[in-house]
Write a protein that holds these residues in place. Sequence first.
Motif, PDB file in Angstrom:
ATOM      1  N   LEU A  14       0.821  -1.198   0.000  1.00  0.00           N
ATOM      2  CA  LEU A  14       0.000   0.000   0.000  1.00  0.00           C
ATOM      3  C   LEU A  14       0.861   1.257   0.000  1.00  0.00           C
ATOM      4  N   ARG A  15       1.922   1.267   0.822  1.00  0.00           N
ATOM      5  CA  ARG A  15       2.817   2.432   0.867  1.00  0.00           C
ATOM      6  C   ARG A  15       3.505   2.645  -0.485  1.00  0.00           C
ATOM      7  N   LYS A  16       3.914   1.527  -1.093  1.00  0.00           N
ATOM      8  CA  LYS A  16       4.586   1.605  -2.400  1.00  0.00           C
ATOM      9  C   LYS A  16       3.667   2.256  -3.442  1.00  0.00           C
ATOM     10  N   ILE A  17       2.426   1.803  -3.487  1.00  0.00           N
ATOM     11  CA  ILE A  17       1.475   2.349  -4.459  1.00  0.00           C
ATOM     12  C   ILE A  17       1.112   3.788  -4.103  1.00  0.00           C
ATOM     13  N   SER A  18       0.998   4.056  -2.804  1.00  0.00           N
ATOM     14  CA  SER A  18       0.682   5.412  -2.357  1.00  0.00           C
ATOM     15  C   SER A  18       1.753   6.397  -2.805  1.00  0.00           C
ATOM     16  N   ASP A  19       3.007   5.977  -2.702  1.00  0.00           N
ATOM     17  CA  ASP A  19       4.105   6.840  -3.151  1.00  0.00           C
ATOM     18  C   ASP A  19       4.037   7.095  -4.655  1.00  0.00           C
ATOM     19  N   LYS A  20       3.708   6.026  -5.396  1.00  0.00           N
ATOM     20  CA  LYS A  20       3.627   6.182  -6.848  1.00  0.00           C
ATOM     21  C   LYS A  20       2.486   7.091  -7.274  1.00  0.00           C
ATOM     22  N   LEU A  21       1.424   7.111  -6.452  1.00  0.00           N
ATOM     23  CA  LEU A  21       0.225   7.852  -6.829  1.00  0.00           C
ATOM     24  C   LEU A  21       0.233   9.301  -6.371  1.00  0.00           C
ATOM     25  N   LYS A  22       1.300   9.737  -5.736  1.00  0.00           N
ATOM     26  CA  LYS A  22       1.364  11.141  -5.299  1.00  0.00           C
ATOM     27  C   LYS A  22       1.234  12.044  -6.528  1.00  0.00           C
ATOM     28  N   GLY A  23       0.285  12.926  -6.485  1.00  0.00           N
ATOM     29  CA  GLY A  23       0.055  13.794  -7.634  1.00  0.00           C
ATOM     30  C   GLY A  23      -0.891  13.195  -8.652  1.00  0.00           C
ATOM     31  N   GLY A  24      -1.435  11.985  -8.352  1.00  0.00           N
ATOM     32  CA  GLY A  24      -2.389  11.356  -9.261  1.00  0.00           C
ATOM     33  C   GLY A  24      -1.719  10.604 -10.396  1.00  0.00           C
ATOM     34  N   ILE A  25      -2.536  10.101 -11.309  1.00  0.00           N
ATOM     35  CA  ILE A  25      -2.025   9.379 -12.475  1.00  0.00           C
ATOM     36  C   ILE A  25      -1.468  10.391 -13.469  1.00  0.00           C
ATOM     37  N   ASN A  26      -0.238  10.173 -13.891  1.00  0.00           N
ATOM     38  CA  ASN A  26       0.385  11.080 -14.858  1.00  0.00           C
ATOM     39  C   ASN A  26       1.251  10.280 -15.839  1.00  0.00           C
ATOM     40  N   LEU A  27       1.867  10.994 -16.750  1.00  0.00           N
ATOM     41  CA  LEU A  27       2.681  10.337 -17.782  1.00  0.00           C
ATOM     42  C   LEU A  27       3.821   9.530 -17.184  1.00  0.00           C
ATOM     43  N   GLN A  28       4.327   9.994 -16.048  1.00  0.00           N
ATOM     44  CA  GLN A  28       5.488   9.349 -15.448  1.00  0.00           C
ATOM     45  C   GLN A  28       5.138   8.058 -14.706  1.00  0.00           C
ATOM     46  N   ASN A  29       3.957   8.002 -14.091  1.00  0.00           N
ATOM     47  CA  ASN A  29       3.667   6.836 -13.242  1.00  0.00           C
ATOM     48  C   ASN A  29       2.628   5.871 -13.803  1.00  0.00           C
ATOM     49  N   ALA A  30       1.924   6.252 -14.884  1.00  0.00           N
ATOM     50  CA  ALA A  30       0.817   5.425 -15.376  1.00  0.00           C
ATOM     51  C   ALA A  30       1.288   4.029 -15.779  1.00  0.00           C
ATOM     52  N   GLY A  31       2.431   3.959 -16.445  1.00  0.00           N
ATOM     53  CA  GLY A  31       2.950   2.660 -16.864  1.00  0.00           C
ATOM     54  C   GLY A  31       3.305   1.777 -15.682  1.00  0.00           C
ATOM     55  N   GLY A  32       3.917   2.362 -14.664  1.00  0.00           N
ATOM     56  CA  GLY A  32       4.290   1.608 -13.471  1.00  0.00           C
ATOM     57  C   GLY A  32       3.079   1.126 -12.695  1.00  0.00           C
ATOM     58  N   ILE A  33       2.038   1.940 -12.631  1.00  0.00           N
ATOM     59  CA  ILE A  33       0.805   1.532 -11.948  1.00  0.00           C
ATOM     60  C   ILE A  33       0.143   0.388 -12.697  1.00  0.00           C
ATOM     61  N   ALA A  34       0.069   0.498 -14.026  1.00  0.00           N
ATOM     62  CA  ALA A  34      -0.545  -0.558 -14.828  1.00  0.00           C
ATOM     63  C   ALA A  34       0.186  -1.883 -14.648  1.00  0.00           C
ATOM     64  N   ALA A  35       1.514  -1.829 -14.506  1.00  0.00           N
ATOM     65  CA  ALA A  35       2.310  -3.050 -14.332  1.00  0.00           C
ATOM     66  C   ALA A  35       2.005  -3.745 -13.012  1.00  0.00           C
ATOM     67  N   GLU A  36       1.543  -3.003 -12.005  1.00  0.00           N
ATOM     68  CA  GLU A  36       1.234  -3.585 -10.692  1.00  0.00           C
ATOM     69  C   GLU A  36      -0.157  -4.209 -10.658  1.00  0.00           C
ATOM     70  N   LEU A  37      -1.013  -3.842 -11.602  1.00  0.00           N
ATOM     71  CA  LEU A  37      -2.395  -4.323 -11.570  1.00  0.00           C
ATOM     72  C   LEU A  37      -2.478  -5.825 -11.826  1.00  0.00           C
ATOM     73  N   GLY A  38      -3.514  -6.438 -11.277  1.00  0.00           N
ATOM     74  CA  GLY A  38      -3.710  -7.869 -11.462  1.00  0.00           C
ATOM     75  C   GLY A  38      -3.250  -8.660 -10.260  1.00  0.00           C
ATOM     76  N   ALA A  39      -3.034  -9.953 -10.483  1.00  0.00           N
ATOM     77  CA  ALA A  39      -2.587 -10.868  -9.428  1.00  0.00           C
ATOM     78  C   ALA A  39      -1.180 -11.338  -9.751  1.00  0.00           C
ATOM     79  N   HIS A  40      -0.268 -11.163  -8.797  1.00  0.00           N
ATOM     80  CA  HIS A  40       1.132 -11.527  -9.009  1.00  0.00           C
ATOM     81  C   HIS A  40       1.596 -12.459  -7.891  1.00  0.00           C
ATOM     82  N   VAL A  41       2.039 -13.646  -8.259  1.00  0.00           N
ATOM     83  CA  VAL A  41       2.617 -14.566  -7.281  1.00  0.00           C
ATOM     84  C   VAL A  41       3.986 -14.021  -6.884  1.00  0.00           C
ATOM     85  N   VAL A  42       4.227 -13.930  -5.597  1.00  0.00           N
ATOM     86  CA  VAL A  42       5.531 -13.479  -5.112  1.00  0.00           C
ATOM     87  C   VAL A  42       6.521 -14.608  -5.367  1.00  0.00           C
TER      88      VAL A  42
END
Length: 787
Positions: A14-42
């Motif tokens: 949650l903290r990791k995503i919160s940091d990425k979302l500071k300032g909302g979705i923008n050109l710099q973070n949209a790709g990184g947010i999309a990469a986190e979406l879904g289900a990922h086995v650790v």
Amino acid sequence: MNPTLNIKETESFLRKISDKLKGGINLQNAGGIAAELGAHVVSGTASARFMIWHPKIKEASAVEIELFLPQSELIYDKPDQHLNMKYFRFEAERIRDFAIIVLDDLPAGDRENFGAFYQFLLTFNDGSKQTVRDPMAWSVPYGIYAPAELYDVEKVLKNRKDAGYFKKLEKEIRKNRYNRVPPSANLLEMHPASATIEGSIGALARRYSQIAESIKNGNELSPDEQNLVGFDGIELMPIDPVIEHPENHTFWKSVQKPGKNGDEITLHLQKPSVINWGYDIVLFGSAAINPSILSTGRPNELLDLIEILHTFPSGPIKVILDVVYGHADHQGINVLPEEFFAGPNMYGLNIDFKNLLVRNMILEMQRRKINWGFDGVRVDGAQDFKFYDAEKDELFHDDDFLQEMSDVEQSVAGITYKPWMIFEDGRPWPRDDWELASTYREITDQQKHPFQWAPMIFAYNTPYNYTYWVSKWWRLKEQFVFGEKWISGYANHDTMRRGTQANPETINVNFLLGNSLKMVMENAYNNPSTTLLMNAFLPGVPMDFVQALGNTPWSFIRNTDTTYAIKVAAEEAHFTEWQITEVEYRNSRFFRRLKTMGFAKLDQLQRFAKALLNFVHATDYNQETIVDLLNRLNPPFAVMDWTLEKLTNYATAWTEDLHEYCNAEMHTDFIDSRKAAFNLKTREYRLKNKWLMANFQGNDFMKYREPVDGTVIFYGYRKDPSSGKELIFLANMEGQARQIVPANLDLPVGKSSDWSVALSTPSVRAKNIAQPIRLSISQGILFEKSG
């Protein structure tokens, strides 16, 4: 062991995503947010992290993940089964439009086993609830309206058998300035659902594995096997999950409502059985594979196919995937947030490409799918990627997004690369003058590296008509100049379908191609002289189609329609004339459902099908009026007492019968063995003479003999600038048989003894370029002179 909530890791995520979302979705973070979406086995653990996006998450009073864990073996190929699953539910953390959770002790799917199924449940203050499923999932075994599966894709891909192929490919990639997979020399287009009897990717993998063994053992290949080899590239029609019939396709159904955590519930499961070309997608689940074309429900069937093709004994075969990201069916609104879309269009829904998260979710789905090991991407309908400019009140092509698609970088077997890009772009289609105005060069002019579908392979081409080859001469001439960036050829899923939709009574059918409409159609799209022209002489990357090579009928088939099911069936009425004879109709393997309805003879079906088409047009598709007209007609049809329900059943029977009839393996007994052998020789010649891909240079030319005098004779000359090899091509493209003396044409023959026959179509026996050569329609010859 039961799943548990990992509070610490959830808070960390949650903290990791919160940091990425500071300032909302923008050109710099949209790709990184999309990469986190879904289900990922650790990696290396039994833990998994989940993240979904839905604007209504902000309005919900609670967001929970629901889990369904199979308690016994899930037998996927069983058509119908009841299975007990353990049910769990955990509350997720929220931030803005996103829900996040990390869980431990959760089974993940792999090659052999199914993992936990999951979906999210939103509860609102008024007590109402909404189910939200994962559009970024790796696996959706029961379709777009069922929970997704937690799938350990990293584990499955870890020890891939074609790693050596990618090591060698890396050297080729680094040689070109685009850091891309180089193009193949030719292509075979394939519809996985109709390429084998089983109609699955797994069956296709096994088919190629069997052929590979035959080649290794030195066995002679059968004609149907010959049709699948001699290519260094295969293009799969779309394999994404597609729309479903809301009444007939209930593949996942709870028998009872779940209660508390750990409760066992019974689920009624049906193996997905959607019939579709693959283009009716909703974008939801596009990182996954259409479960209807998986025999085991395991996505690794795709990996198996790619591995076999990359390590094929006669030489590696590249694998290209056809993707559909420019539009979505209306069902998209059922499974994705309305913010994903930007209003209706002729296909269903426009995509909101200006929404940065949506834009990057699509690019991320592309990246995930191609990371299975695809070498190339074919982009369907590139002219449909548009956005609306409110200020100018105008739609604009989103060429920036097409560039972003080209820029997606893949990582496979430790190698990073960009795939070979192919665009189907017919702009300014659908403008009235598109056939004249389209250049088929818009994307290649902008991006330089991609290929586009050539005009000669587009859907409006009709080689079964008289004068076709002279009427399209202006388009062929363009191929001499621009062809090296085009996918060429003459048969594909669109051209064959358009052919069978033509009313043979209103066109000038070239019966020199055959004595029946069926023979005309087969020879028009599996024509030796055209194959010789495309594969052994013209620039570009020639593409063939499995059904065309195998004399297999082809039609538009889908069983997902509700409103337009009757209309879709009606529009294929002329298929009954072009692609069915009494011989096929009497065959007990074919048309079982239509015969059961009462259409015992072909002429009975033809009369009804054509009447239905006329009534659809005359009534502007008023279904009740159509039913009334069918019952009033005299003499009555072989099948009487029509109701709307009965007519809908007819549409279903039509689709399911055609799905069987259009299966390539159902027609292996009817393949012309001489054609199959000749076609293979031309493809092998192309593979050995890759210089042919380049545009005409120096003194290269092609002409047709004038005056035509009832026969279109193409002839031409090409020279390899590197080796000095020279070619002379002659072919009767259409018309009466003629005797041709090459020396009497303006060809640089010179010393006749220097020339030898490289290729000749079946029945052409000529050996000497100085002697008269008799060529009937569809016959041709290629002479070669060494440098």
